[in-house]
Scaffold this motif. Structure first.
Motif, mmCIF file in Angstrom:
data_model
loop_
_atom_site.group_PDB
_atom_site.id
_atom_site.type_symbol
_atom_site.label_atom_id
_atom_site.label_comp_id
_atom_site.label_asym_id
_atom_site.label_seq_id
_atom_site.Cartn_x
_atom_site.Cartn_y
_atom_site.Cartn_z
ATOM 1 N N LYS A 131 2.068 42.804 -24.693
ATOM 2 C CA LYS A 131 0.934 42.717 -25.617
ATOM 3 C C LYS A 131 1.394 42.499 -27.060
ATOM 4 N N SER A 132 2.518 43.111 -27.419
ATOM 5 C CA SER A 132 3.003 42.988 -28.794
ATOM 6 C C SER A 132 3.410 41.558 -29.125
ATOM 7 N N MET A 133 3.640 40.733 -28.097
ATOM 8 C CA MET A 133 4.056 39.350 -28.322
ATOM 9 C C MET A 133 2.886 38.380 -28.413
ATOM 10 N N VAL A 134 1.658 38.875 -28.216
ATOM 11 C CA VAL A 134 0.499 37.966 -28.184
ATOM 12 C C VAL A 134 0.360 37.127 -29.454
ATOM 13 N N PRO A 135 0.443 37.706 -30.672
ATOM 14 C CA PRO A 135 0.333 36.853 -31.864
ATOM 15 C C PRO A 135 1.390 35.745 -31.902
ATOM 16 N N ALA A 136 2.615 36.084 -31.529
ATOM 17 C CA ALA A 136 3.678 35.074 -31.516
ATOM 18 C C ALA A 136 3.402 34.003 -30.469
ATOM 19 N N LEU A 137 2.851 34.395 -29.321
ATOM 20 C CA LEU A 137 2.538 33.428 -28.266
ATOM 21 C C LEU A 137 1.417 32.490 -28.690
ATOM 22 N N VAL A 138 0.435 33.026 -29.415
ATOM 23 C CA VAL A 138 -0.653 32.179 -29.922
ATOM 24 C C VAL A 138 -0.103 31.138 -30.896
ATOM 25 N N ILE A 139 0.774 31.581 -31.806
ATOM 26 C CA ILE A 139 1.394 30.648 -32.761
ATOM 27 C C ILE A 139 2.196 29.589 -32.006
ATOM 28 N N LEU A 140 2.879 30.004 -30.944
ATOM 29 C CA LEU A 140 3.696 29.077 -30.168
ATOM 30 C C LEU A 140 2.837 27.975 -29.541
ATOM 31 N N VAL A 141 1.730 28.349 -28.924
ATOM 32 C CA VAL A 141 0.839 27.361 -28.308
ATOM 33 C C VAL A 141 0.265 26.425 -29.366
ATOM 34 N N MET A 142 -0.111 26.978 -30.512
ATOM 35 C CA MET A 142 -0.655 26.144 -31.580
ATOM 36 C C MET A 142 0.408 25.219 -32.168
ATOM 37 N N ALA A 143 1.642 25.702 -32.208
ATOM 38 C CA ALA A 143 2.733 24.853 -32.692
ATOM 39 C C ALA A 143 2.904 23.644 -31.781
ATOM 40 N N TRP A 144 2.879 23.878 -30.476
ATOM 41 C CA TRP A 144 2.965 22.761 -29.538
ATOM 42 C C TRP A 144 1.778 21.815 -29.700
ATOM 43 N N SER A 145 0.583 22.390 -29.891
ATOM 44 C CA SER A 145 -0.625 21.576 -29.967
ATOM 45 C C SER A 145 -0.640 20.689 -31.210
ATOM 46 N N ILE A 146 -0.356 21.278 -32.378
ATOM 47 C CA ILE A 146 -0.386 20.465 -33.598
ATOM 48 C C ILE A 146 0.758 19.450 -33.583
ATOM 49 N N GLY A 147 1.885 19.820 -32.984
ATOM 50 C CA GLY A 147 2.988 18.871 -32.874
ATOM 51 C C GLY A 147 2.626 17.684 -32.001
ATOM 52 N N THR A 148 1.900 17.948 -30.910
ATOM 53 C CA THR A 148 1.471 16.871 -30.011
ATOM 54 C C THR A 148 0.486 15.937 -30.701
ATOM 55 N N ILE A 149 -0.478 16.501 -31.411
ATOM 56 C CA ILE A 149 -1.463 15.676 -32.111
ATOM 57 C C ILE A 149 -0.794 14.833 -33.193
ATOM 58 N N ILE A 150 0.134 15.419 -33.906
ATOM 59 C CA ILE A 150 0.803 14.710 -35.002
ATOM 60 C C ILE A 150 1.639 13.544 -34.477
ATOM 61 N N LYS A 151 2.407 13.786 -33.412
ATOM 62 C CA LYS A 151 3.385 12.765 -32.999
ATOM 63 C C LYS A 151 2.813 11.730 -32.038
ATOM 64 N N SER A 152 1.798 12.089 -31.231
ATOM 65 C CA SER A 152 1.288 11.162 -30.220
ATOM 66 C C SER A 152 0.636 9.943 -30.859
ATOM 67 N N SER A 153 0.683 8.847 -30.163
ATOM 68 C CA SER A 153 0.048 7.623 -30.649
ATOM 69 C C SER A 153 -1.462 7.719 -30.465
ATOM 70 N N PRO A 154 -2.236 6.910 -31.200
ATOM 71 C CA PRO A 154 -3.697 6.918 -31.015
ATOM 72 C C PRO A 154 -4.105 6.640 -29.572
ATOM 73 N N ALA A 155 -3.318 5.850 -28.849
ATOM 74 C CA ALA A 155 -3.645 5.551 -27.450
ATOM 75 C C ALA A 155 -3.584 6.803 -26.589
ATOM 76 N N ASP A 156 -2.770 7.769 -27.013
ATOM 77 C CA ASP A 156 -2.631 9.026 -26.268
ATOM 78 C C ASP A 156 -3.428 10.164 -26.892
ATOM 79 N N GLY A 157 -4.316 9.853 -27.813
ATOM 80 C CA GLY A 157 -5.162 10.865 -28.425
ATOM 81 C C GLY A 157 -4.566 11.547 -29.633
ATOM 82 N N GLY A 158 -3.502 10.967 -30.198
ATOM 83 C CA GLY A 158 -2.868 11.554 -31.366
ATOM 84 C C GLY A 158 -3.071 10.717 -32.618
#
Length: 538
Positions: A349-376
């Motif tokens: 449970k103590s790791m939940v905030p860090a895990l949320v940041i981790l998922v969001m880090a992956w998500s914003i990284g995917t949106i930033i780097k992906s091409s418009p054809a892939d939804g980025g």
């Protein structure tokens, strides 16, 4: 269309701006992700939300990502079990009989901070709880102990490839545009980046130097003088926090010093075995190579380490360690099965905030780097075009991103969010500028390593110095030091190291040499240690 042009800058700029304003990196990252999804969806909120939910599901369905996610969760569970047993207190009782001087007290605190690298929170609280009575007995100021705790928390976690910090960095680097051009594993990339992580390593050197030379300066010098007079903290900064509650009754009375060290040793050994073993497993194809022994004979041990899948290796290692620790503590009688399960769950449970940041880090990284054809948004392509086409000097990138990462981390109090924001931006810029200048593969790799390491160093410095950082607060708590005294006494030391690292990154940016960067930083550091105690007043 290869990218959305300047619109692609909105998510990271919005995230950075909100991080400064709100001091909440989770909210800032989430709104940055939403803004990117809206731009990619042409402003249609329904399409944006649907795409965003699919994106997060895809992020967690990736084999690498889900193993890293679970590794971090179980690492929290391991820390939860360590905290529950009273083994840290047993270590403190043993050390109290052996340590009889201020210097050895601080050296032991430094060494414990190096050993307990698996989690910065546990480091600050456990080592602080263990070392506080020893430091008090030897008239070490609470402020100095807090500084040692804080200086061996984030700076150590970012250097050891078994920590949740480093595995997070590996996952962000792996998903960044341009990384695949180097043809190496994220683990090999991280290992090569360690020598460029000037701030973290120099911080550890700074602690040792001050311990051995006693060349305190600034507010720390006054705090230490008060401690020598019997006043362990400076009351001008307010009251010291209360004692940290540790388990010392019941079954915890049976805990021994070794009970704290053994799980950490098992984790290290398991990881060292699993790094090459995972490579051997993945090499077995059932045709040309049919067994692990055959795979081991087909490559050197160095190649096995370099080509490993770090997510698999660490996932196996943490499962082995948690299972061993769970059974070992029950057999030792340190807690019952119910207590063990509660400790494991509370740690996760103590790791939940860090895990949320981790998922969001992956998500914003995917949106930033992906091409418009892939939804980025294709931001990496846009930045590479603009920066390379505009003739921006590659030599200045490390110093600039060091400062920017430090500011973001200082304002938000977190390194992880800074990694998530900065690495996906810096990686393609470094790769693009290297290609634009016609650098060879080795020089291009060095340029990228020093740029990414500048992000890591700046983020760790900001986290280290920030008064709202979790580890800064927990270091104050663990040492029993008024928080403002810890911030005031630590800041001159952290700034000293940061300035030396900054100058090193300038030289490293021009030379693309870790050796040149280190020589410069060490010369600056030596001059600072010689002259600052003479000129900075208490």
């Amino acid at each position: 269309m290869a990218h959305f042009g300047i619109w692609g800058l909105i998510p990271p700029v919005l995230t950075i701006t909100l991080a400064f304003i709100t001091k909440d990196v989770i909210v800032s990252l989430f709104l940055g992700i939403i803004s990117g999804a809206l731009i990619a969806a042409g402003g249609n909120p329904i399409v944006a939300i649907l795409n965003l939910t699919d994106l997060m599901a895809d992020v967690l369905s990736d084999g690498w990502n889900i193993r890293i996610f679970l590794f971090c969760a179980l690492l929290g569970g391991l820390v939860g079990m360590l905290s529950r047993t009273g083994s840290a207190n047993a270590f403190g009782l043993w050390a109290r009989k052996k340590i009889n001087s201020p210097k050895t007290s601080l050296l032991l605190a430094w060494l414990c901070g190096i050993i307990i690298f698996i989690d910065d929170y546990f480091n600050s609280l456990a080592v602080g709880t263990v070392m506080r009575p020893i430091a008090d007995k030897n008239k070490v100021s609470r402020a100095k102990l807090a500084w040692v705790l804080d200086s061996t928390a984030a700076p150590v976690c970012i250097l050891v490839p078994i920590s949740s910090w480093v595995i997070t960095v590996m996952s962000i680097v792996k998903g960044s545009e341009g990384f695949e051009s180097f043809g190496m594993s994220e683990f090999a990339f991280f290992i090569k980046a360690v020598p460029y992580n000037i701030y973290a390593i120099l911080t550890l050197i700074m602690v040792l130097t001050i311990i051995f030379t006693n060349r305190d300066y600034g507010p720390m010098k006054k705090s230490q003088k008060l401690a020598e007079q019997g006043k362990l903290f400076n009351e001008a900064y307010g009251d010291a926090p209360g004692e940290v509650e540790i388990v010392t009754s019941g079954r915890a009375k049976n805990a021994k010093m070794f009970d704290m060290l053994l799980p950490i040793i098992v984790l290290i050994i398991s990881a060292l075995i699993m790094f090459p073993f995972t490579t051997y497993l993945l090499t077995v194809d059932g045709e040309t190579i049919t067994s692990v022994s055959q795979a081991a004979a087909s490559m050197s041990l160095g190649d096995a380490f370099n080509n490993t899948d770090a997510s698999m290796a660490l996932w196996y290692a943490v499962i082995i360690t948690v299972a061993f620790t769970y059974i070992y503590y029950i057999c030792r009688g340190l807690f019952k099965i119910k207590d063990a399960s509660e400790a494991l769950i509370n740690g996760i449970k103590s790791m939940v905030p860090a895990l949320v940041i981790l998922v969001m880090a992956w998500s914003i990284g995917t949106i930033i780097k992906s091409s418009p054809a892939d939804g980025g948004l294709g931001l990496a392509s846009f930045l590479s075009e603009v920066v390379v086409g505009g003739g921006f000097p590659l030599a200045l990138v490390p110093a600039i991103v060091f400062i920017l990462s430090a500011l973001i981390a200082f304002a938000t109090g977190t390194s992880w969010g800074t990694f998530a924001i900065m690495i996906p931006i810096v990686m393609p810029i470094a790769v693009g500028l290297s290609a634009g200048k016609g650098l060879g593969s080795a020089e291009a790799l060095n340029a990228t390593l020093i740029c990414v390491s500048a992000v890591l160093g700046g983020a760790v410095f900001g986290d280290h110095a920030s008064p709202i950082s979790d580890t800064t607060i927990l270091s104050s708590t663990g040492a029993g030091c008024p928080h403002l005294e810890h911030v005031a006494t630590q800041l001159p030391y952290a700034l000293t190291v940061a300035v030396c690292a900054f100058i090193g990154f300038i030289v490293g940016g021009f030379t693309l040499s870790a050796v040149a960067a280190w020589i410069t930083s060490l010369i600056c550091f030596a001059l600072a240690i010689i002259f600052l105690p003479k000129f900075i007043k208490e």
